[in-house]
Design an enzyme around this catalytic site. Structure first.
Site, PDB file in Angstrom:
ATOM      1  N   ASP A   1     -11.051  -0.269 -23.919  1.00 33.94           N
ATOM      2  CA  ASP A   1     -11.390  -0.263 -22.491  1.00 33.94           C
ATOM      3  C   ASP A   1     -11.357   1.128 -21.890  1.00 33.94           C
ATOM      4  O   ASP A   1     -10.641   1.999 -22.356  1.00 33.94           O
ATOM      5  CB  ASP A   1     -10.360  -1.078 -21.699  1.00 33.94           C
ATOM      6  CG  ASP A   1     -10.539  -2.551 -21.902  1.00 33.94           C
ATOM      7  OD1 ASP A   1     -11.603  -2.950 -22.367  1.00 33.94           O
ATOM      8  OD2 ASP A   1      -9.590  -3.288 -21.587  1.00 33.94           O
TER       9      ASP A   1
ATOM     10  N   PRO B   1       0.821  -1.227   0.000  1.00 35.69           N
ATOM     11  CA  PRO B   1       0.000   0.000   0.000  1.00 35.69           C
ATOM     12  C   PRO B   1       0.850   1.270   0.000  1.00 35.69           C
ATOM     13  O   PRO B   1       0.338   2.355  -0.285  1.00 35.69           O
ATOM     14  CB  PRO B   1      -0.834  -0.104   1.275  1.00 35.69           C
ATOM     15  CG  PRO B   1      -0.388  -1.314   1.998  1.00 35.69           C
ATOM     16  CD  PRO B   1       0.587  -2.081   1.160  1.00 35.69           C
TER      17      PRO B   1
ATOM     18  N   ARG C   1      -3.791  -9.252 -20.262  1.00 36.12           N
ATOM     19  CA  ARG C   1      -4.789  -8.947 -21.292  1.00 36.12           C
ATOM     20  C   ARG C   1      -4.268  -7.967 -22.345  1.00 36.12           C
ATOM     21  O   ARG C   1      -4.869  -7.831 -23.401  1.00 36.12           O
ATOM     22  CB  ARG C   1      -6.095  -8.472 -20.670  1.00 36.12           C
ATOM     23  CG  ARG C   1      -5.991  -7.199 -19.867  1.00 36.12           C
ATOM     24  CD  ARG C   1      -7.196  -7.054 -18.949  1.00 36.12           C
ATOM     25  NE  ARG C   1      -8.450  -7.201 -19.676  1.00 36.12           N
ATOM     26  CZ  ARG C   1      -8.922  -6.309 -20.532  1.00 36.12           C
ATOM     27  NH1 ARG C   1      -8.250  -5.216 -20.768  1.00 36.12           N
ATOM     28  NH2 ARG C   1     -10.057  -6.523 -21.152  1.00 36.12           N
TER      29      ARG C   1
ATOM     30  N   GLU D   1       2.703  -7.150   8.926  1.00 30.19           N
ATOM     31  CA  GLU D   1       2.640  -5.686   8.988  1.00 30.19           C
ATOM     32  C   GLU D   1       3.518  -5.040   7.923  1.00 30.19           C
ATOM     33  O   GLU D   1       3.385  -3.867   7.614  1.00 30.19           O
ATOM     34  CB  GLU D   1       3.062  -5.192  10.376  1.00 30.19           C
ATOM     35  CG  GLU D   1       2.014  -5.421  11.446  1.00 30.19           C
ATOM     36  CD  GLU D   1       0.657  -4.818  11.074  1.00 30.19           C
ATOM     37  OE1 GLU D   1       0.567  -3.587  11.011  1.00 30.19           O
ATOM     38  OE2 GLU D   1      -0.284  -5.583  10.846  1.00 30.19           O
TER      39      GLU D   1
HETATM   40  N1  ADE Z   1      -0.964  -5.028   0.154  1.00 28.75           N
HETATM   41  C1  ADE Z   1      -1.939  -4.703   1.021  1.00 28.75           C
HETATM   42  N2  ADE Z   1      -2.729  -3.743   0.528  1.00 28.75           N
HETATM   43  C2  ADE Z   1      -2.249  -3.446  -0.711  1.00 28.75           C
HETATM   44  C3  ADE Z   1      -2.628  -2.534  -1.720  1.00 28.75           C
HETATM   45  N3  ADE Z   1      -3.662  -1.705  -1.577  1.00 28.75           N
HETATM   46  N4  ADE Z   1      -1.899  -2.512  -2.846  1.00 28.75           N
HETATM   47  C4  ADE Z   1      -0.834  -3.321  -2.996  1.00 28.75           C
HETATM   48  N5  ADE Z   1      -0.433  -4.195  -2.084  1.00 28.75           N
HETATM   49  C5  ADE Z   1      -1.128  -4.255  -0.936  1.00 28.75           C
END
Ligand code: ADE
Length: 253
Positions: free
Chosen positions: A171, A91, A156, A118
């Site tokens: 797309d 994230p 794809r 974590e």
């Molecule tokens: N791992 C946990 N959440 C994630 C996300 N939103 N994007 C990429 N990897 C992740």
């Protein structure tokens, strides 16, 4: 294209990827993926791959050594395929866009690391220097689903992966208009001409292809303005039509 995936949950991948377009693309020889269990590279009695964070706090951190060895092992296989682009799904990564997907689809070999717990010990991230990618501003339990999202989006685009030659170019987000940039897709209709009192727009039945094309472009612009005005104001650096747009370097981030 060869894709190596490093994960603690290898069983998650095959059921998803073997279905639908990625499965067909693999059967056609356009791509193959190899899923590696990071735990196989833990060099301790209990196959432990995580530990408590220095400094305290909740959760566990993925330790360096098994991941480092798993990468070395995966990359030692089939070295003739070409240079590897390493990717860590996290994230904290750079937000995934269609432009980034297009860039990655042109590479011969990808290695995707699905982080868990974590997080991953920062030192092995520094040493591996992967491209860090996020699929959105929300937190999932691990990088497995994001890795599969990325694989699907990439596969794809490989030439021959889709039945109809044009369907990827049509797309949402792929429609690159020189004036407007990335646009959402227009609405689509099929038979019957009337359903529950709702009619198909007359122009689509006209047989006038130029007018149909114009109508579709107008709907794309209208939809994008209504639903995603941010795309119309998007940074032109994210547009492949812009000469300033540059490919992602393997060692970027
Ligand atoms: N791992 C946990 N959440 C994630 C996300 N939103 N994007 C990429 N990897 C992740």
């Amino acid at each position: 294209m060869r894709i190596d995936v490093l994960t603690l949950f290898p069983q998650m991948f095959e059921p998803v990827l073997s279905a639908s377009i990625p499965g067909r693309a693999r059967a056609a020889g356009l791509v193959d993926w190899f899923v590696h269990d990071i735990r196989d590279h833990a060099n301790n009695k209990h196959n432990k791959v995580d530990d408590r964070p220095f400094g305290g706090g909740p959760g566990m951190v993925m330790v360096c050594q098994p991941l480092w060895d798993a990468v070395a092992n995966a990359e030692s296989q089939a070295p003739q395929v070409g240079p590897t682009t390493r990717i860590l799904l996290t994230p904290q990564g750079r937000p995934l866009t269609q432009t980034l997907v297009e860039d990655l689809a042109s590479r011969p070999r990808l290695l995707m690391i699905a982080g868990h717990y974590e997080g991953v010990d920062e030192r092995v991230i520094d040493a591996l220097d992967p491209l860090e990618i996020s699929i959105g501003d929300y937190v999932l339990s691990g990088g497995e689903l994001p890795a599969m999202v990325l694989i699907d989006a990439i596969v794809r685009l490989l030439p021959g992966a889709l039945g109809h030659l044009d369907s990827a170019a049509q797309d949402s987000f792929s429609h690159q208009h020189e004036e407007h940039g990335r646009l959402l897709d227009c609405p689509h209709y099929t038979r019957p001409r009337e359903w529950q009192g709702r009619e198909v727009p007359e122009i689509l039945l006209s047989g006038d292809h130029a007018r149909v094309d114009r109508w579709r472009l107008e709907r794309m612009i209208e939809r994008t303005r209504e639903r995603r005005p941010d795309l119309l104001e998007a940074d032109p650096a994210d547009s492949p039509a812009n000469p300033a747009s540059r490919p992602v370097q393997p060692d970027e981030d």
